[in-house]
Design an enzyme around this catalytic site. Sequence first.
Site, PDB file in Angstrom:
ATOM      1  N   GLU A  74      36.187  58.633  33.929  1.00 30.41           N
ATOM      2  CA  GLU A  74      36.278  57.561  35.261  1.00 30.41           C
ATOM      3  C   GLU A  74      38.506  57.501  35.144  1.00 30.41           C
ATOM      4  O   GLU A  74      38.949  57.103  36.389  1.00 30.41           O
ATOM      5  CB  GLU A  74      35.941  56.633  34.886  1.00 30.41           C
ATOM      6  CG  GLU A  74      34.965  55.990  35.508  1.00 30.41           C
ATOM      7  CD  GLU A  74      33.634  56.796  34.160  1.00 30.41           C
ATOM      8  OE1 GLU A  74      34.420  56.823  33.787  1.00 30.41           O
ATOM      9  OE2 GLU A  74      32.079  56.887  34.824  1.00 30.41           O
TER      10      GLU A  74
ATOM     11  N   ASP B 276      37.123  54.629  40.727  1.00 28.07           N
ATOM     12  CA  ASP B 276      37.472  55.242  39.561  1.00 28.07           C
ATOM     13  C   ASP B 276      36.284  55.956  39.263  1.00 28.07           C
ATOM     14  O   ASP B 276      35.664  57.074  38.344  1.00 28.07           O
ATOM     15  CB  ASP B 276      37.158  55.022  38.528  1.00 28.07           C
ATOM     16  CG  ASP B 276      36.039  53.385  37.622  1.00 28.07           C
ATOM     17  OD1 ASP B 276      35.794  54.077  38.294  1.00 28.07           O
ATOM     18  OD2 ASP B 276      36.894  52.888  36.224  1.00 28.07           O
TER      19      ASP B 276
ATOM     20  N   ARG C  90      28.883  57.360  30.538  1.00 34.19           N
ATOM     21  CA  ARG C  90      29.230  58.910  29.841  1.00 34.19           C
ATOM     22  C   ARG C  90      28.899  58.939  27.911  1.00 34.19           C
ATOM     23  O   ARG C  90      28.348  59.655  28.015  1.00 34.19           O
ATOM     24  CB  ARG C  90      29.369  59.273  30.549  1.00 34.19           C
ATOM     25  CG  ARG C  90      28.616  60.497  32.136  1.00 34.19           C
ATOM     26  CD  ARG C  90      29.824  61.572  32.839  1.00 34.19           C
ATOM     27  NE  ARG C  90      28.546  62.472  33.387  1.00 34.19           N
ATOM     28  CZ  ARG C  90      28.311  62.348  34.235  1.00 34.19           C
ATOM     29  NH1 ARG C  90      28.291  61.394  34.530  1.00 34.19           N
ATOM     30  NH2 ARG C  90      27.996  63.077  34.287  1.00 34.19           N
TER      31      ARG C  90
ATOM     32  N   HIS D 224      25.576  51.814  30.287  1.00 36.35           N
ATOM     33  CA  HIS D 224      25.579  53.210  31.515  1.00 36.35           C
ATOM     34  C   HIS D 224      26.560  54.634  31.284  1.00 36.35           C
ATOM     35  O   HIS D 224      26.230  55.513  31.736  1.00 36.35           O
ATOM     36  CB  HIS D 224      25.029  52.828  33.376  1.00 36.35           C
ATOM     37  CG  HIS D 224      26.626  52.723  33.313  1.00 36.35           C
ATOM     38  ND1 HIS D 224      27.718  53.195  34.190  1.00 36.35           N
ATOM     39  CD2 HIS D 224      27.274  51.186  33.475  1.00 36.35           C
ATOM     40  CE1 HIS D 224      28.358  52.144  34.073  1.00 36.35           C
ATOM     41  NE2 HIS D 224      27.683  51.643  34.383  1.00 36.35           N
TER      42      HIS D 224
ATOM     43  N   GLU E  25      41.770  48.452  43.647  1.00 36.91           N
ATOM     44  CA  GLU E  25      40.992  48.393  42.307  1.00 36.91           C
ATOM     45  C   GLU E  25      42.341  49.873  41.755  1.00 36.91           C
ATOM     46  O   GLU E  25      41.866  50.594  40.956  1.00 36.91           O
ATOM     47  CB  GLU E  25      40.048  48.407  41.913  1.00 36.91           C
ATOM     48  CG  GLU E  25      39.663  48.294  40.508  1.00 36.91           C
ATOM     49  CD  GLU E  25      38.667  48.013  39.815  1.00 36.91           C
ATOM     50  OE1 GLU E  25      38.311  49.108  39.753  1.00 36.91           O
ATOM     51  OE2 GLU E  25      38.354  46.990  39.841  1.00 36.91           O
TER      52      GLU E  25
ATOM     53  N   HIS F   2      20.344  50.741  34.659  1.00 38.24           N
ATOM     54  CA  HIS F   2      20.648  51.629  35.450  1.00 38.24           C
ATOM     55  C   HIS F   2      19.456  53.095  36.291  1.00 38.24           C
ATOM     56  O   HIS F   2      18.370  52.907  35.074  1.00 38.24           O
ATOM     57  CB  HIS F   2      21.514  52.508  34.717  1.00 38.24           C
ATOM     58  CG  HIS F   2      23.060  53.675  35.281  1.00 38.24           C
ATOM     59  ND1 HIS F   2      22.105  54.804  36.030  1.00 38.24           N
ATOM     60  CD2 HIS F   2      23.818  52.671  36.068  1.00 38.24           C
ATOM     61  CE1 HIS F   2      23.313  54.262  36.786  1.00 38.24           C
ATOM     62  NE2 HIS F   2      24.538  53.838  36.846  1.00 38.24           N
TER      63      HIS F   2
HETATM   64  C1  UD1 Z   1      28.369  56.376  38.038  1.00 32.53           C
HETATM   65  C2  UD1 Z   1      30.049  55.871  37.835  1.00 32.53           C
HETATM   66  C3  UD1 Z   1      30.512  56.148  37.126  1.00 32.53           C
HETATM   67  C4  UD1 Z   1      30.353  54.513  37.513  1.00 32.53           C
HETATM   68  C5  UD1 Z   1      28.860  54.215  38.005  1.00 32.53           C
HETATM   69  C6  UD1 Z   1      28.064  52.762  38.624  1.00 32.53           C
HETATM   70  C7  UD1 Z   1      31.010  59.096  38.326  1.00 32.53           C
HETATM   71  C8  UD1 Z   1      31.221  60.033  37.388  1.00 32.53           C
HETATM   72  N1  UD1 Z   1      30.417  57.974  37.466  1.00 32.53           N
HETATM   73  O1  UD1 Z   1      27.878  56.661  36.796  1.00 32.53           O
HETATM   74  O2  UD1 Z   1      32.234  55.615  37.077  1.00 32.53           O
HETATM   75  O3  UD1 Z   1      30.088  53.636  36.631  1.00 32.53           O
HETATM   76  O4  UD1 Z   1      28.171  55.353  38.281  1.00 32.53           O
HETATM   77  O5  UD1 Z   1      26.651  52.737  38.020  1.00 32.53           O
HETATM   78  O6  UD1 Z   1      31.804  58.830  39.093  1.00 32.53           O
HETATM   79  N2  UD1 Z   1      20.383  57.366  39.665  1.00 32.53           N
HETATM   80  C9  UD1 Z   1      19.324  57.490  40.587  1.00 32.53           C
HETATM   81  N3  UD1 Z   1      19.666  56.538  41.551  1.00 32.53           N
HETATM   82  C10 UD1 Z   1      20.509  55.362  41.998  1.00 32.53           C
HETATM   83  C11 UD1 Z   1      21.530  56.035  41.456  1.00 32.53           C
HETATM   84  C12 UD1 Z   1      21.826  56.721  40.385  1.00 32.53           C
HETATM   85  O7  UD1 Z   1      17.843  57.818  40.385  1.00 32.53           O
HETATM   86  O8  UD1 Z   1      20.796  55.227  42.976  1.00 32.53           O
HETATM   87  C13 UD1 Z   1      20.009  58.300  38.713  1.00 32.53           C
HETATM   88  C14 UD1 Z   1      20.469  60.004  39.108  1.00 32.53           C
HETATM   89  O9  UD1 Z   1      19.916  60.997  38.274  1.00 32.53           O
HETATM   90  C15 UD1 Z   1      21.392  60.159  39.527  1.00 32.53           C
HETATM   91  C16 UD1 Z   1      22.099  59.884  37.678  1.00 32.53           C
HETATM   92  O10 UD1 Z   1      21.596  58.481  38.351  1.00 32.53           O
HETATM   93  O11 UD1 Z   1      21.937  61.762  38.650  1.00 32.53           O
HETATM   94  C17 UD1 Z   1      23.983  59.452  37.171  1.00 32.53           C
HETATM   95  O12 UD1 Z   1      24.247  58.829  38.638  1.00 32.53           O
HETATM   96  P1  UD1 Z   1      25.985  59.658  38.743  1.00 32.53           P
HETATM   97  O13 UD1 Z   1      26.681  58.833  39.517  1.00 32.53           O
HETATM   98  O14 UD1 Z   1      25.856  60.938  38.655  1.00 32.53           O
HETATM   99  O15 UD1 Z   1      26.425  58.652  37.237  1.00 32.53           O
HETATM  100  P2  UD1 Z   1      26.409  57.781  36.877  1.00 32.53           P
HETATM  101  O16 UD1 Z   1      25.864  57.225  35.185  1.00 32.53           O
HETATM  102  O17 UD1 Z   1      25.623  55.814  37.965  1.00 32.53           O
HETATM  103  N1  UDP Z   2      24.715  44.490  39.210  1.00 35.07           N
HETATM  104  C1  UDP Z   2      23.899  44.810  39.584  1.00 35.07           C
HETATM  105  N2  UDP Z   2      22.044  44.547  38.818  1.00 35.07           N
HETATM  106  C2  UDP Z   2      22.028  45.054  37.827  1.00 35.07           C
HETATM  107  C3  UDP Z   2      23.813  45.216  37.170  1.00 35.07           C
HETATM  108  C4  UDP Z   2      24.582  45.339  37.673  1.00 35.07           C
HETATM  109  O1  UDP Z   2      24.553  44.179  40.646  1.00 35.07           O
HETATM  110  O2  UDP Z   2      21.112  45.026  38.036  1.00 35.07           O
HETATM  111  C5  UDP Z   2      26.671  44.684  38.747  1.00 35.07           C
HETATM  112  C6  UDP Z   2      27.507  43.615  38.439  1.00 35.07           C
HETATM  113  O3  UDP Z   2      27.682  42.321  38.906  1.00 35.07           O
HETATM  114  C7  UDP Z   2      28.698  44.275  38.790  1.00 35.07           C
HETATM  115  C8  UDP Z   2      28.162  46.120  39.026  1.00 35.07           C
HETATM  116  O4  UDP Z   2      26.662  46.371  39.762  1.00 35.07           O
HETATM  117  O5  UDP Z   2      28.944  44.386  39.652  1.00 35.07           O
HETATM  118  C9  UDP Z   2      28.548  46.344  37.500  1.00 35.07           C
HETATM  119  O6  UDP Z   2      27.992  48.049  38.082  1.00 35.07           O
HETATM  120  P1  UDP Z   2      28.361  49.460  36.967  1.00 35.07           P
HETATM  121  O7  UDP Z   2      27.773  48.391  35.743  1.00 35.07           O
HETATM  122  O8  UDP Z   2      26.840  50.562  37.361  1.00 35.07           O
HETATM  123  O9  UDP Z   2      29.572  49.815  37.221  1.00 35.07           O
HETATM  124  P2  UDP Z   2      31.291  50.089  36.424  1.00 35.07           P
HETATM  125  O10 UDP Z   2      31.640  48.981  36.591  1.00 35.07           O
HETATM  126  O11 UDP Z   2      31.090  50.326  34.414  1.00 35.07           O
HETATM  127  O12 UDP Z   2      31.525  50.861  37.008  1.00 35.07           O
END
Ligand code: UD1
Ligand code: UDP
Length: 367
Positions: free
Chosen positions: A132, A96, A210, A208, A118, A241
């Site tokens: 999502e 999602d 939004r 994490h 999924e 995160h």
């Molecule tokens: C995204 C997904 C969310 C998912 C989550 C899993 C969208 C809109 N959101 O949210 O559905 O649950 O990933 O974790 O698709 N960043 C880093 N390094 C990384 C990853 C992220 O620095 O490896 C920072 C960056 O500043 C980035 C910010 O996190 O701009 C947000 O990342 P983004 O993918 O936009 O949103 P998530 O909250 O991670």
């Molecule tokens: N996870 C991980 N390391 C961490 C935190 C989470 O490997 O420090 C894994 C967790 O086991 C799960 C996935 O990340 O499989 C969940 O990711 P996240 O919570 O970022 O996204 P969501 O599932 O909410 O989309």
Amino acid sequence: MIRIDVVIGTRPEAIKMAPVILELRGRSAFSVRVVATGQHTDMLSQALSYFGLFADVNLGIMKNRQSLDYITSSVLEGVGGSFDADRPAAALVHGDTTTTFAASLAAFYRDIPVGHVEAGLRSFDMRRPFPEEMNRVMTDRIASYLFAPTEGARRNLLRDGLDAKKILVTGNTVVDALRIAAGINASPLEPRLLSLTDGAPFILLTAHRRESWGEPMRRICSALLEILAARNEMRALVPMHKNPVVRDVMTASLGANSRIILCDPLDYPDFVWAMNNCSLILSDSGGVQEEASSLRKPVLILRDVTERPEAVEAGSCILVGTDKDKITSEADALLSDASARERLLARCAGNPFGDGFASRRIADALS
Ligand code: UD1
Ligand code: UDP
């Protein structure tokens, strides 16, 4: 050989698609290209590397504090370009995220069939989780193959008027990922976690979403501090995160407490170790709800609604939202009475999310 592009962008997509990639690569009928949008950078490669995988194409789109508009447009253009350069027979997407939706749209524009892994999860609230819920509704509409993890997800797809012939109930591939990770780490590899191996209790917290940014995240942190203040022996592990919006609040709220380990995202096996060994999980994560149910660990879900009702119905997860008092009182009830926790978990008969062989079913169906 049939060329399949598996498009992933974020940590959970990597973890949940890794077993599918491994399964397809084990079959001579398929050749698989892993297309990473790079919506996540380090968190994506960290998750993939545990499974011995890397991206064949990495669009590397991530920017600090990126907007939804930016992710959508750059994934649409980038994935579209990679399809044009080397057209696959089909594309597989997961879940999602904005990568999921924008990559599906890029495939649709080129008449490339999409398989949605999924499929069918619904909270029935377009703004929670945001964005999502909309991403998964639109991806299901585009997809030609709908791999639903549960019977409930299949019913949701039918209710949306989608063709029953497109739907296959497979189980959730996260159970496959857990099966791969099972038993690998008897103790954690991350040095900061070694202090948690003395048997004393700890809480695991991740957040994490939004819709929790800002004040709700501060309430979650206050609740954790209050729970710890009432229990001298209790500690907490908070793998943060990478999003600075999340880290700023968590570091300011929790950084000064010596009983809290605030750390970077953990490698998957260390995180599985932590889920297995903690007393209680507080999380707003989607994947963690499924994993904790599979591991029979109680979770207080830091959200008002969930698209994974199976975890709540099974009894291992309780929806508590982000109200500080609600979180602390539910945590108190579970932590002060071990038998309450046991009763909660005793109600969970079987694993509502599958048997660990979802990837095999997906590969069989694609064959
Ligand atoms: C995204 C997904 C969310 C998912 C989550 C899993 C969208 C809109 N959101 O949210 O559905 O649950 O990933 O974790 O698709 N960043 C880093 N390094 C990384 C990853 C992220 O620095 O490896 C920072 C960056 O500043 C980035 C910010 O996190 O701009 C947000 O990342 P983004 O993918 O936009 O949103 P998530 O909250 O991670
Ligand atoms: N996870 C991980 N390391 C961490 C935190 C989470 O490997 O420090 C894994 C967790 O086991 C799960 C996935 O990340 O499989 C969940 O990711 P996240 O919570 O970022 O996204 P969501 O599932 O909410 O989309």
